[in-house]
Design a protein around this motif. Sequence first.
Motif, PDB file in Angstrom:
ATOM      1  N   ALA A 298     -18.423  29.620 -34.871  1.00 53.96           N
ATOM      2  CA  ALA A 298     -17.573  31.065 -35.962  1.00 53.96           C
ATOM      3  C   ALA A 298     -16.283  31.283 -34.692  1.00 53.96           C
ATOM      4  N   ALA A 299     -16.775  32.237 -33.945  1.00 53.06           N
ATOM      5  CA  ALA A 299     -16.454  33.156 -33.038  1.00 53.06           C
ATOM      6  C   ALA A 299     -15.880  32.401 -32.022  1.00 53.06           C
ATOM      7  N   VAL A 300     -16.607  31.387 -31.509  1.00 48.89           N
ATOM      8  CA  VAL A 300     -16.032  30.845 -30.216  1.00 48.89           C
ATOM      9  C   VAL A 300     -14.813  29.851 -30.974  1.00 48.89           C
ATOM     10  N   GLY A 301     -14.860  28.992 -32.209  1.00 45.01           N
ATOM     11  CA  GLY A 301     -13.594  28.712 -32.260  1.00 45.01           C
ATOM     12  C   GLY A 301     -12.203  29.348 -32.937  1.00 45.01           C
ATOM     13  N   LEU A 302     -13.244  31.067 -33.030  1.00 44.29           N
ATOM     14  CA  LEU A 302     -12.214  31.555 -33.098  1.00 44.29           C
ATOM     15  C   LEU A 302     -10.694  31.911 -32.337  1.00 44.29           C
ATOM     16  N   THR A 303     -12.125  32.390 -31.223  1.00 45.83           N
ATOM     17  CA  THR A 303     -11.151  32.818 -29.846  1.00 45.83           C
ATOM     18  C   THR A 303     -10.448  31.791 -29.722  1.00 45.83           C
TER      19      THR A 303
END
Length: 330
Positions: A298-303
């Motif tokens: 989720a952190a990679v997708g948000l970034t």
Amino acid sequence: MSRLAERAPKAAATAPSPSPGARPMRRSTQPLARWRRDRLLLLLAVPGVLVVLLFHYVPLLGNVIAFKGYQPFLTIGESPWVGWENFRVIFSGDPVFVNALTNTVIITLIQVVFVFPLPLALALLLNEVISERLKRTVQSILYMPHFLSWVIVVAIFQQVLGNAGMVNTFLRGADLATFSIIGVPELFKVLITSQVIWKDTGWGTIIFLAAISRVDTSQYEAAAMDGAGAMRRMWHVTLPAIRSVFILLLILRLGDALTVGFEQIILQQGAVGATASEVLDTYVYNHGIVGGNWGQAAAVGLTKGVISVLLVLGANKLAHMFGERGVYQK
């Protein structure tokens, strides 16, 4: 008639004039009148607005997973808060993530440089076809691959270019040297680029052909009278007329710069390995859903989403500096 003409100036002179400090009357009923006038159109738009809200904006609330140690058997509220811990995979130089980011950037650059201008070039060629019947026939043939799923497209390429495919089978029958494209990691980026060209180039010509059709024909006639040939008319009339459309599509393409085709790549990843084919979307899938690292995925997708928004805003600002409208005006 003469009496009416004499009375009109007197009536205008006797009409009370607004005082300098008086405020203009508020048109409080104007918005209400617009609502009443357009109520049917607004009712027709309600289902589409609800779909966008439910499936595009409400899921954005799930990005809170990027700041939590989320697990499927726990609710989002019960998951512990970990802050920026999940973003460490991005900033710590994790080799797997760096490999995925590098492949994504390389594929994006290849597709922006070699794939994005092809629909424009094809539209310019189709615009020079004199016969409307031939032009429509060619357009229909070029549009068809767009309606095929990536499963079918990948299967077609494997049946044609695979080691046991049609081309190599013919070469073996003719006692000629065969070649390998499918399953070769070094040629994977070339392979997926050629697949995108074959599938979507014809479909991408629709917008450019529509923009070219709006060019005033008198400009072509004036250029021809001045002695301009076909190439000069295209360079000095057609291209300047559709420049704003090209810039708009380029800005929108930059918004998807970090999205290079999940389905297309995941179908062929097993044949070439993750080193050559891992991109950000497959990284999120492999490490989030398959690997169970939901917070990091989720952190990679948000970034990725934040960077895409910044790219669109920056490209739109650059378009304004060159006098173009971009996605939105100032």
